[in-house]
Design an enzyme around this catalytic site. Structure first.
Site, PDB file in Angstrom:
ATOM      1  N   HIS A  15       0.815  -1.222   0.000  1.00  0.00           N
ATOM      2  CA  HIS A  15       0.000   0.000   0.000  1.00  0.00           C
ATOM      3  C   HIS A  15       0.851   1.275   0.000  1.00  0.00           C
ATOM      4  O   HIS A  15       0.307   2.363  -0.140  1.00  0.00           O
ATOM      5  CB  HIS A  15      -0.914   0.034   1.232  1.00  0.00           C
ATOM      6  CG  HIS A  15      -1.876  -1.104   1.338  1.00  0.00           C
ATOM      7  ND1 HIS A  15      -2.756  -1.424   0.324  1.00  0.00           N
ATOM      8  CD2 HIS A  15      -2.098  -2.015   2.333  1.00  0.00           C
ATOM      9  CE1 HIS A  15      -3.490  -2.477   0.709  1.00  0.00           C
ATOM     10  NE2 HIS A  15      -3.099  -2.861   1.912  1.00  0.00           N
ATOM     11  N   ASP A  75      -2.910 -11.174  -0.923  1.00  0.00           N
ATOM     12  CA  ASP A  75      -3.268 -10.541   0.346  1.00  0.00           C
ATOM     13  C   ASP A  75      -4.782 -10.265   0.338  1.00  0.00           C
ATOM     14  O   ASP A  75      -5.382 -10.093  -0.722  1.00  0.00           O
ATOM     15  CB  ASP A  75      -2.482  -9.219   0.431  1.00  0.00           C
ATOM     16  CG  ASP A  75      -2.547  -8.547   1.774  1.00  0.00           C
ATOM     17  OD1 ASP A  75      -1.550  -8.632   2.512  1.00  0.00           O
ATOM     18  OD2 ASP A  75      -3.584  -7.915   2.085  1.00  0.00           O
ATOM     19  N   HIS A 103      -6.208  -7.636   1.033  1.00  0.00           N
ATOM     20  CA  HIS A 103      -6.466  -6.258   0.605  1.00  0.00           C
ATOM     21  C   HIS A 103      -5.905  -6.014  -0.799  1.00  0.00           C
ATOM     22  O   HIS A 103      -4.889  -6.600  -1.179  1.00  0.00           O
ATOM     23  CB  HIS A 103      -5.821  -5.280   1.592  1.00  0.00           C
ATOM     24  CG  HIS A 103      -6.304  -5.452   3.003  1.00  0.00           C
ATOM     25  ND1 HIS A 103      -5.680  -6.305   3.890  1.00  0.00           N
ATOM     26  CD2 HIS A 103      -7.356  -4.908   3.652  1.00  0.00           C
ATOM     27  CE1 HIS A 103      -6.339  -6.273   5.049  1.00  0.00           C
ATOM     28  NE2 HIS A 103      -7.362  -5.447   4.931  1.00  0.00           N
ATOM     29  N   ASP A 151      -3.395 -12.625   5.439  1.00  0.00           N
ATOM     30  CA  ASP A 151      -4.637 -12.158   6.062  1.00  0.00           C
ATOM     31  C   ASP A 151      -5.893 -12.663   5.353  1.00  0.00           C
ATOM     32  O   ASP A 151      -7.006 -12.359   5.784  1.00  0.00           O
ATOM     33  CB  ASP A 151      -4.654 -10.626   6.214  1.00  0.00           C
ATOM     34  CG  ASP A 151      -4.227  -9.889   4.965  1.00  0.00           C
ATOM     35  OD1 ASP A 151      -3.980 -10.531   3.931  1.00  0.00           O
ATOM     36  OD2 ASP A 151      -4.127  -8.644   5.029  1.00  0.00           O
TER      37      ASP A 151
HETATM   38 ZN    ZN Z   1      -3.774  -7.135   3.802  1.00  0.00          ZN
END
Ligand code: ZN
Length: 364
Positions: free
Chosen positions: A131, A167, A169, A250
């Site tokens: 990110h 991931d 996200h 995650d």
């Molecule tokens: Zn994540």
């Protein structure tokens, strides 16, 4: 030469604060577990060097790098730096190693790019901060080591690279860094409707991205369907000279920050499928906020890259590593037996739902 594990002691006892999801150990426990299993030696373990500010400046704004350094030195952040660089705010706290830890993660990935110049596999569980933005922190990420690693590959003269991100996200910082660049294909599988709320199925970033926003409850069978039906065909069509795999933990069922339901078998299947797809491979960690889930998953990633047998029951030294973990959440009070005695989860197979079939059609 076999796969190389890039680690560092910077991660041991480094936390973002006791109430932050990154209060938990991840890289140190993964490394300790691999050592306890006899999977690391002087021959395959390298400590990550600190990146230089010039190296990191290939992607990041010098003013932002200087702000991280100031924050580490003073352990404080001015209102101006907070507003401009998002440090000390938005879940990106000032913590004791706020400059050195990201610089070492970046240094590890830059080393990985150098080690794979002529081919090879490097695993750097401390990397994967997908990110990070050129001029600000985002989503617990200060620098963007996947972007820095792939820029290093491009600077070596490679012309076709693939980035795969599993991931929970969306890998937004990486996608945006290479948007519209035909040399880098970025593929992200992530939970629909979750922060950062980008990465819709029709978001192709000018042709360089494919996104698979998956529903809550996403299971091993559904990951296999996406892998075989979309990710591998897309990769084969791109014919990458190098693959970068962000292997955040995650998306596993026990993780507190997502509602996905994979077992670690799903992650290892992706690693196995991508291992020999291109002459160069870098695999990193990423998210992952249940300390047992992360250590077991990421140690198994290392086993998969090497073809090591994963024992059905862990030897005492490995079990002791897992028994030594602490987790400041309800799940930590009484961890189930299999979290400390095994590495491999029971598979979580299930129906491949209509949403997944729709994603397969949209992705190709
Ligand atoms: Zn994540």
């Amino acid at each position: 030469m076999g796969p190389i594990y890039v680690g560092s002691e910077i991660y041991r006892n480094s936390t973002y604060g006791k109430n932050h999801p990154l209060a938990v150990p991840r890289v140190s426990s993964t490394t300790d577990l691999c050592r306890a299993l006899g999977w690391l030696s002087e021959a395959n373990f390298v400590s990550a060097p600190l990146a230089t500010e010039a190296e990191v400046g290939r992607f990041h704004d010098p003013g932002y790098i200087a702000a991280l350094k100031r924050a580490e030195e003073s352990q404080a952040v001015s209102d101006e730096d907070r507003a401009r660089f998002h440090i000390g705010a938005f879940n990106n706290p000032v913590y004791p190693e706020i400059f050195r830890r990201p610089m070492i993660s970046a240094g590890g990935i830059l080393l990985a790019a150098r080690l794979t110049r002529d081919g090879g596999i490097v695993y750097a569980p401390g990397g994967g901060t997908h990110h990070g933005r050129p001029d600000r922190a985002a989503g617990f990420c200060y620098l963007n080591d996947p972007v820095l690693g792939m820029l290093a590959w491009l600077d070596q003269g490679l012309a076709r690279i693939a980035y795969v991100d599993i991931d929970a996200h969306h890998g937004d910082g990486v996608q945006d860094a290479f948007a519209g660049d035909p040399r880098v294909l970025t593929i992200s599988v992530h939970e629909a409707g979750r922060w950062p709320h980008s990465g819709a199925a029709d978001d192709r970033a000018g042709g360089s991205a494919r996104n698979f926003p998956v529903p809550a409850g996403f299971n091993d069978s559904e990951m296999r369907a996406l892998l075989e039906g979309a990710i591998l065909p897309l990769l084969r069509a791109h014919a990458p000279q190098a693959v970068f795999l962000q292997c955040g933990a995650d998306a596993l069922e026990e993780d507190p920050l997502s509602r996905l339901a994979l077992s670690n078998n799903a992650h290892w299947a992706v690693v196995a499928a991508l291992r020999d797809l291109a002459p160069r491979l870098i695999v990193t960690g990423g998210g992952g906020y249940n300390p047992w889930t992360v250590a077991r998953c990421w140690a198994g990633v290392w086993a998969t890259l090497n073809g090591f047998d994963i024992p059905a029951r862990l030897p005492p030294a490995a079990e002791a590593v897992l028994r030594g973990l602490r987790f400041n959440r309800a799940a930590g009070r009484n961890p189930p037996d299999h979290w400390v005695t095994t590495l491999r989860d029971a598979p979580r197979e299930g129906m491949v739902r209509a949403e997944i079939h729709a994603l397969l059609e949209a992705g190709l």
